[in-house]
Scaffold this motif. Structure first.
Motif, PDB file in Angstrom:
ATOM      1  N   GLU A  25       0.825  -1.204   0.000  1.00  0.00           N
ATOM      2  CA  GLU A  25       0.000   0.000   0.000  1.00  0.00           C
ATOM      3  C   GLU A  25       0.862   1.258   0.000  1.00  0.00           C
ATOM      4  O   GLU A  25       0.655   2.167  -0.799  1.00  0.00           O
ATOM      5  CB  GLU A  25      -0.912  -0.016   1.222  1.00  0.00           C
ATOM      6  N   THR A  26       1.897   1.287   0.889  1.00  0.00           N
ATOM      7  CA  THR A  26       2.745   2.479   0.957  1.00  0.00           C
ATOM      8  C   THR A  26       3.529   2.643  -0.336  1.00  0.00           C
ATOM      9  O   THR A  26       3.696   3.770  -0.825  1.00  0.00           O
ATOM     10  CB  THR A  26       3.713   2.379   2.147  1.00  0.00           C
ATOM     11  N   LEU A  27       3.967   1.524  -0.905  1.00  0.00           N
ATOM     12  CA  LEU A  27       4.707   1.586  -2.170  1.00  0.00           C
ATOM     13  C   LEU A  27       3.835   2.177  -3.264  1.00  0.00           C
ATOM     14  O   LEU A  27       4.247   3.098  -3.988  1.00  0.00           O
ATOM     15  CB  LEU A  27       5.164   0.174  -2.550  1.00  0.00           C
ATOM     16  N   SER A  56      -1.246  -8.605   4.331  1.00  0.00           N
ATOM     17  CA  SER A  56      -2.578  -8.815   3.779  1.00  0.00           C
ATOM     18  C   SER A  56      -2.534  -9.578   2.459  1.00  0.00           C
ATOM     19  O   SER A  56      -3.432 -10.363   2.158  1.00  0.00           O
ATOM     20  CB  SER A  56      -3.275  -7.480   3.593  1.00  0.00           C
ATOM     21  N   SER A  57      -1.455  -9.356   1.660  1.00  0.00           N
ATOM     22  CA  SER A  57      -1.385 -10.067   0.376  1.00  0.00           C
ATOM     23  C   SER A  57      -1.244 -11.566   0.599  1.00  0.00           C
ATOM     24  O   SER A  57      -1.802 -12.369  -0.150  1.00  0.00           O
ATOM     25  CB  SER A  57      -0.212  -9.545  -0.449  1.00  0.00           C
ATOM     26  N   VAL A  58      -0.523 -11.954   1.656  1.00  0.00           N
ATOM     27  CA  VAL A  58      -0.382 -13.382   1.968  1.00  0.00           C
ATOM     28  C   VAL A  58      -1.740 -13.979   2.319  1.00  0.00           C
ATOM     29  O   VAL A  58      -2.090 -15.072   1.857  1.00  0.00           O
ATOM     30  CB  VAL A  58       0.617 -13.581   3.123  1.00  0.00           C
ATOM     31  N   TRP A  59      -2.527 -13.232   3.093  1.00  0.00           N
ATOM     32  CA  TRP A  59      -3.866 -13.726   3.435  1.00  0.00           C
ATOM     33  C   TRP A  59      -4.704 -13.915   2.189  1.00  0.00           C
ATOM     34  O   TRP A  59      -5.333 -14.956   2.004  1.00  0.00           O
ATOM     35  CB  TRP A  59      -4.580 -12.742   4.375  1.00  0.00           C
ATOM     36  N   PHE A  60      -4.705 -12.876   1.312  1.00  0.00           N
ATOM     37  CA  PHE A  60      -5.558 -12.948   0.124  1.00  0.00           C
ATOM     38  C   PHE A  60      -5.167 -14.124  -0.760  1.00  0.00           C
ATOM     39  O   PHE A  60      -5.999 -14.960  -1.125  1.00  0.00           O
ATOM     40  CB  PHE A  60      -5.480 -11.640  -0.667  1.00  0.00           C
ATOM     41  N   PHE A  61      -3.855 -14.208  -1.088  1.00  0.00           N
ATOM     42  CA  PHE A  61      -3.453 -15.271  -2.010  1.00  0.00           C
ATOM     43  C   PHE A  61      -3.557 -16.635  -1.345  1.00  0.00           C
ATOM     44  O   PHE A  61      -3.858 -17.625  -2.005  1.00  0.00           O
ATOM     45  CB  PHE A  61      -2.049 -14.999  -2.559  1.00  0.00           C
ATOM     46  N   MET A  92      -9.664  -6.916  -4.868  1.00  0.00           N
ATOM     47  CA  MET A  92      -8.678  -6.361  -3.925  1.00  0.00           C
ATOM     48  C   MET A  92      -7.594  -7.390  -3.690  1.00  0.00           C
ATOM     49  O   MET A  92      -7.831  -8.415  -3.059  1.00  0.00           O
ATOM     50  CB  MET A  92      -9.345  -6.027  -2.603  1.00  0.00           C
ATOM     51  N   PHE A  93      -6.376  -7.116  -4.193  1.00  0.00           N
ATOM     52  CA  PHE A  93      -5.310  -8.093  -4.065  1.00  0.00           C
ATOM     53  C   PHE A  93      -4.653  -8.030  -2.696  1.00  0.00           C
ATOM     54  O   PHE A  93      -4.108  -9.007  -2.224  1.00  0.00           O
ATOM     55  CB  PHE A  93      -4.269  -7.884  -5.154  1.00  0.00           C
ATOM     56  N   ALA A  94      -4.665  -6.851  -2.087  1.00  0.00           N
ATOM     57  CA  ALA A  94      -4.112  -6.679  -0.750  1.00  0.00           C
ATOM     58  C   ALA A  94      -4.716  -5.404  -0.199  1.00  0.00           C
ATOM     59  O   ALA A  94      -5.520  -4.758  -0.869  1.00  0.00           O
ATOM     60  CB  ALA A  94      -2.591  -6.583  -0.792  1.00  0.00           C
ATOM     61  N   LEU A 116     -14.555 -15.380   2.807  1.00  0.00           N
ATOM     62  CA  LEU A 116     -13.406 -15.584   3.687  1.00  0.00           C
ATOM     63  C   LEU A 116     -12.662 -14.294   3.971  1.00  0.00           C
ATOM     64  O   LEU A 116     -11.526 -14.298   4.434  1.00  0.00           O
ATOM     65  CB  LEU A 116     -12.454 -16.616   3.074  1.00  0.00           C
ATOM     66  N   GLY A 117     -13.279 -13.154   3.671  1.00  0.00           N
ATOM     67  CA  GLY A 117     -12.700 -11.889   4.123  1.00  0.00           C
ATOM     68  C   GLY A 117     -11.614 -11.275   3.271  1.00  0.00           C
ATOM     69  O   GLY A 117     -10.974 -10.329   3.708  1.00  0.00           O
ATOM     70  N   GLY A 118     -11.380 -11.757   2.044  1.00  0.00           N
ATOM     71  CA  GLY A 118     -10.393 -11.121   1.173  1.00  0.00           C
ATOM     72  C   GLY A 118      -9.031 -11.021   1.837  1.00  0.00           C
ATOM     73  O   GLY A 118      -8.492 -12.008   2.315  1.00  0.00           O
TER      74      GLY A 118
END
Lengths: 357, 116
Positions: A4-6, A298-303, A116-118, A275-277
């Motif tokens: 997100e910051t990137l 968050s990206s680890v959760w999504f993928f 939403m990927f992350a 499952l909450g994205g």
């Protein structure tokens, strides 16, 4: 540094240094390149995953020659497909024949927009996100029917008609199970749906109707992506390859890629809704537990969730025998559709009475 | 990023497909022979036209689908506001579903849901 910051840093830097219009165009170019990269990586990884999961289920080794544990097999396959001739047979409708793979690939790329990927990584947070996904995903059937009709081949035509009847039917129960989450959330926006699951995923918070809807969604998703046991549109033993019998080389590769990307998209939608994205696993107001879970990006959760669902869909392929077309249609129209209609009423009662958590 | 992103994505998809197809056009060695363009039917010569008549059942299911899909589109705005409207919304959707369910029962009774 999180994604997100990137992303925000790049966005701000572009708008500070360049004219706003130019900055917007540069951003579009970056997004386009990133999505093309995601496409290529997804194609390679998912095909490999499919073959490894298949071999694992059948107690055999699977591809193991090229690279470590055979991981470069799909790269070699892609190279092979590039040097194959993408031929156009006689008597085909040339325009439709060449347009069909393009249409399918455009649909599977445009549908990526509201996902939403992350945390904060989304191309367009459209306020009708879920409806957009449902609408655009039904366009891919036009590509399939075009390919089947233009091919001048009986197998292709039959495969395309079967595929049409199947996708069109299962779209209803997929749409109705999506509606369950929309009723619970009160919004069609992807970011709102994810934020509503900050104190627990809908699968756990939404009582019985959310679980019923999740099961129906997985069945419908399997059918909509033409996966086994609903793969009678391209049943190898009956129709050789269904609607893409006449396709070869890169044109076939585009169909193949779009198919795997569609599996990813459908599972990503399922992960986001139920499952909450990207939302970590939170339980109500257990502050300590929730903080620990927040440390996983968050990206680890999504993928992770998405690939879990993809694994489940691949698991189906080696568990259930293929359905006949009459069984397929009666499963949808006589069981899934009435069940999901009553499920909507049930979830309305639960949402209005405030019985969900 | 706004609606422009959809156009950007579509262009990216077309560029991806175009690049992939043109690379393979550059690399491949095409050959021709008499039988290469024939429709593939497992080696047996094709008989008759390839665009054959198919089962009318596909049309029947497409028609029923059309009704239910329109119903689904009506449900989306309802689902967004149902929590704000309250119990009246439930009564209204009960009437709507009742009529719709009669339609499904009628189709079932007529045998439109059987594959023949």
């Amino acid at each position: 540094m999180s994604f997100e910051t990137l992303a925000n840093w790049v966005h701000n830097w572009l708008y500070e240094t360049l004219h706003p219009t130019v900055a917007l165009l540069v951003e579009f170019a970056i997004v386009g390149v990133l999505i093309i990269g995601l496409f290529a990586v997804l194609g390679l990884v998912l095909v490999m995953m499919e073959r490894k999961v298949s071999s694992w289920m059948q107690l055999r080794l699977g591809p193991n020659r090229i690279g470590p544990w055979g991981w470069f097999q799909t790269v070699a396959d892609t190279l092979k497909l590039i040097v194959k001739e993408g031929m156009t047979p006689n008597n085909v409708d040339k325009l439709l024949f060449n347009m069909a793979p393009m249409l399918v690939i455009v649909v599977s790329m445009v549908i990526m927009a509201p996902i939403m990927f992350a945390k904060g990584i989304q191309i367009w947070d459209i306020n009708i996100g879920v409806l957009f996904v449902a609408a655009v995903s039904s366009l891919s059937i036009i590509g399939v029917l075009m390919a089947g009709w233009a091919s001048n081949n009986k197998y292709s035509l039959l495969g395309a008609m079967r595929s049409g009847a199947q996708i069109v039917s299962y779209e209803l129960s997929a749409g109705l199970s999506i509606l369950v989450i929309v009723v619970l959330t009160g919004s069609l926006k992807m970011s709102d749906i994810v934020m509503a699951q900050a104190d627990g995923w809908w699968l756990f918070k939404g009582h019985v109707p959310a679980i019923i809807a999740f099961v129906i969604f997985i069945i419908a998703a399997t059918a909509e992506t033409n996966r086994a046991p609903f793969d009678l549109a391209e049943a190898e033993s009956e129709l050789t390859a269904g609607f893409h019998t006449e396709y070869s080389g890169m044109k076939f590769a585009l169909f193949f890629l779009a198919e795997y990307v569609n599996i990813f998209v459908v599972c990503a939608i399922g992960a986001t809704l139920f499952l909450g994205g990207w939302m970590p696993f939170h339980i109500g107001n257990w502050e300590g537990f929730n903080h620990v879970m927040d440390y996983i990006p968050s990206s680890v959760w999504f993928f992770g969730k998405t690939f879990l669902l993809i694994f489940v869909i691949m698991w189906f392929r080696w568990t259930f025998p293929r359905l006949r077309i009459d069984q397929l249609l009666s499963l949808e129209w006589k069981y899934l559709l009435p069940i999901s209609m009553f499920n909507i009423l049930l979830v309305t009662i639960i949402a209005l009475a405030g019985w969900h958590f | 990023m706004g609606a422009g992103s959809l156009i950007a994505l579509a262009i990216a998809a077309l560029a991806f497909a175009g690049i992939a197809l043109s690379i393979s056009k550059l690399v491949l060695k095409a050959s021709t022979n008499k039988q290469k363009g024939e429709p593939y039917e497992c080696g047996v010569p094709t008989k008759g036209a390839s665009r054959i008549q198919f089962n009318v059942g596909y049309y029947l299911f497409a028609l029923i689908f059309l009704i239910f899909d329109v119903e689904l589109v009506f449900l989306y705005p309802w689902a967004v506001v149902v929590k704000n409207v309250g119990w009246v919304a439930l009564v209204e959707i009960l009437i709507f579903f009742f009529i719709l369910f009669l339609g499904l029962l009628y189709a079932h009774k007529k045998g439109a849901l059987e594959w023949k």
